[in-house]
Design an enzyme around this catalytic site. Sequence first.
Site, PDB file in Angstrom:
ATOM      1  N   GLU A 258       0.815  -1.218   0.000  1.00 59.22           N
ATOM      2  CA  GLU A 258       0.000   0.000   0.000  1.00 59.22           C
ATOM      3  C   GLU A 258       0.855   1.277   0.000  1.00 59.22           C
ATOM      4  O   GLU A 258       0.757   2.116   0.904  1.00 59.22           O
ATOM      5  CB  GLU A 258      -0.975  -0.010   1.182  1.00 59.22           C
ATOM      6  CG  GLU A 258      -2.002  -1.119   1.069  1.00 59.22           C
ATOM      7  CD  GLU A 258      -3.014  -1.144   2.205  1.00 59.22           C
ATOM      8  OE1 GLU A 258      -2.931  -0.286   3.111  1.00 59.22           O
ATOM      9  OE2 GLU A 258      -3.904  -2.014   2.188  1.00 59.22           O
TER      10      GLU A 258
ATOM     11  N   GLU B 210      -4.823  -8.600  -0.594  1.00 60.61           N
ATOM     12  CA  GLU B 210      -5.699  -8.522   0.573  1.00 60.61           C
ATOM     13  C   GLU B 210      -7.130  -8.331   0.095  1.00 60.61           C
ATOM     14  O   GLU B 210      -7.378  -7.556  -0.840  1.00 60.61           O
ATOM     15  CB  GLU B 210      -5.335  -7.335   1.479  1.00 60.61           C
ATOM     16  CG  GLU B 210      -3.960  -7.385   2.096  1.00 60.61           C
ATOM     17  CD  GLU B 210      -3.656  -6.150   2.953  1.00 60.61           C
ATOM     18  OE1 GLU B 210      -4.608  -5.389   3.272  1.00 60.61           O
ATOM     19  OE2 GLU B 210      -2.475  -5.956   3.294  1.00 60.61           O
TER      20      GLU B 210
END
Length: 579
Positions: A193, A312
Site C-alpha cells: 500500500e 488482501e
Amino acid sequence: MNAAPRTARRRLGRSAALLVAVATAAGLTGGTAFADQDHQGDRSGAAFGPAPRDPMAAVAAMQPSWNLGNTLDAIPDETSWGNPLTTKPLFDYLRSQGFHSVRIPATWYPHQSTTAPYTIDAAYLARVKQVVDLALSDGLYVELNVHHDSWQWIANIATDHDSVMARFDSTWQQIAAEFKDEPRKLLLESVNEPQFNNATDAQKTQYMNELNTSFFTVVRNSGGGNKDRLLVLPTQGCTPSQPLMDDLNAEIASLHDRNLVATVHYYGYYPFSVNIAGGTTYDAQNQKMTSDTFALLHSEFVSKGIPVYLGEYGLLSEPNSGTVEQGELLKYYEDINYQARLNGVTSALWDDANYLDRTNLAWREPDLMALIKTSWTTRSGTASTDNLFVPHTGTIPAQTITLNGNGQWFTGLWQGDRPLIPYLDYTLSGDRLTLTSRALTRLAGDRAYGVDATLQVRYSQGQPWQLHVVSFDTPVAADATGTTTGLTIPTQFHGDQLATIESKYADGSNAGSASWTAFQAFNSAFAPDYANNALVLKPDFLNSLKDGVPATLTVHFWSGATVSYQVVRSGSTVTGTAS
C-alpha cells in the site's frame, strides 16, 4: 493492510485517498469479463508440487491464499499486536483447510539501522526466513513483502528522496540476498500500500514507478533464484482504480519481464465496508462495484497474460464486530470470491486473527469460512434477508423473501434434519418464498425475544442459507446522562438488532463526526451492548456535537422499527432524552 493491534481494531494508516479510489472504481469500468478457463481447473497438483514456469499457471496454483496479518508486520515485534509466535502447526492447519499459499507481511524498520548502510538485524532476518521456510516446507506458496515501512518512512520520499531510495535499495539488497536460494514458490512484493506525502499526482506516479523499478533491478541482480523469481508489483495504495492500474500496466510493460505479477487490494464499497452513510446492505450498487472492479483487473492484466494476486481482501470492519449485518456480510464474501474465480484472480484473505484463532487453530466464524471455502469452487445461494422478524405478541402474518440462487435452484426448506412441508409451511412462486402464518407461529414457539428458530434454505449446490425466526417488539431507550467520554443509554432491544443511526439538528443539517452524512459510523460513533441492554454513543460522535444544540437521533433497527432520541452536549456533559 496498514493495521493496528487486533485489540485496537487495527486500522492505523489506510488513507482516505485509497478509500475514495476504491469507492469510485466501479464508475470507471464497464464491459463483461470472462474467466481464464485455462487456469480454472483442479490446481491441487500444481499447488503442492514445484511451481510451474508459466507465471499465469504459478499464480493460479496459489489460489486460495491467506494473510499472516499483524504478526511479522507488527510493531515492534512479532507478538506485539496480540498474536502468538508462528509455528508449523499453523501452516499445517491452513493447508488442511484448503489454502495453497500464504502472504507474509513483514515490517523491517523496527529491526533496521536508520542510517547507512541501513543494516537489518540478523536475528530478525533469520526469524523471517524461518517462518517463510516453515510455510514452504508444507508445500505452500509464500509471498513476502515490505509492509508498514510504506507509511513509516517510504512515504517521505518527496522530501527525503535520496535517503529513502538508498534505504529502500539497501533493504531489498539484504532481503534478496537472504532469500535468493529459496524455491520459485517464494514470491517477493516490493511494498505494501505505497503512499506518498506532500506529492502531486504526477510525482506519486513517478515515485511508484521508481520504487517498483528499483525493487525489480535490485532483486534481479542479486543472483540465484531471484534472476527469474516471480516479483509482485503494486499500484499506488494497492488501489484497484483504472488510472492507477493503467500506470502499473505501463510500468510492467517497460520492464520486459514475463515473471511479474500485478497486485491490488479490495475492501469493497466504503460506506458498506464500515456501515456509514446508510450503507447497511450489499445492494446492487455494491455488487456492481465488485463485478466492475474484477472485470477491470481481468481486462487490464489477466487478459494480457499478466497474473493478478489480490494481496488482501475483506472489509474495513471485523467480521465478528457486528458492524455489517451477518447475512449482508455473507453475500459480500460469497460474491467477491466468485468474481475472483470468474476473472482468474488469485485472492488472499486479510486475517489479523479475526478469522482464525491461531492459538486454538479454529475459525472464529465457522459459517463464514464454510461459505468462503465453498466459493472457491462453486456458488452458494442467498436471499434478501437472513432474519424473519415476528411480533412478540398477537397474530403472526405470513412473510415473503426473495431468493437469489446465484445459478443454483431451490431444493427445500429445512429445520435441522426435518424438511418443512410445501404449501402447508411455505409456497414458492418464481424467486418469491413465502412462509405461512401457520409455520411461523409454530417455529416462534413461546416467542421469547431473539432467535426462536433457524431454518436452512437449501440450494442444488453450495452452502445453505440460514434464515432466523426472530421474535421482537419495538426497542425502548431511556433517558441518560454522561460525558463526552461516552454516553450509555439504557435500552431494551426486545430481540431486535441495531442497523444504523441517523443524526440531525433541527435545521436539517447533519450532526456528528461524519458531517458529510446523517448516518453515522457503526462502532465508531455508536455501538450496541446487547449483553448489558445499552446503546453506547462514542467520544468521537459526542465531541463533534455543537455545544448546547439538540441533536435528534433516529435509531434504525433491522426489523424496520425506529426509535427517536435527543442528545444535547453542554461542555463535557451530555444529556440524552427519550422521545
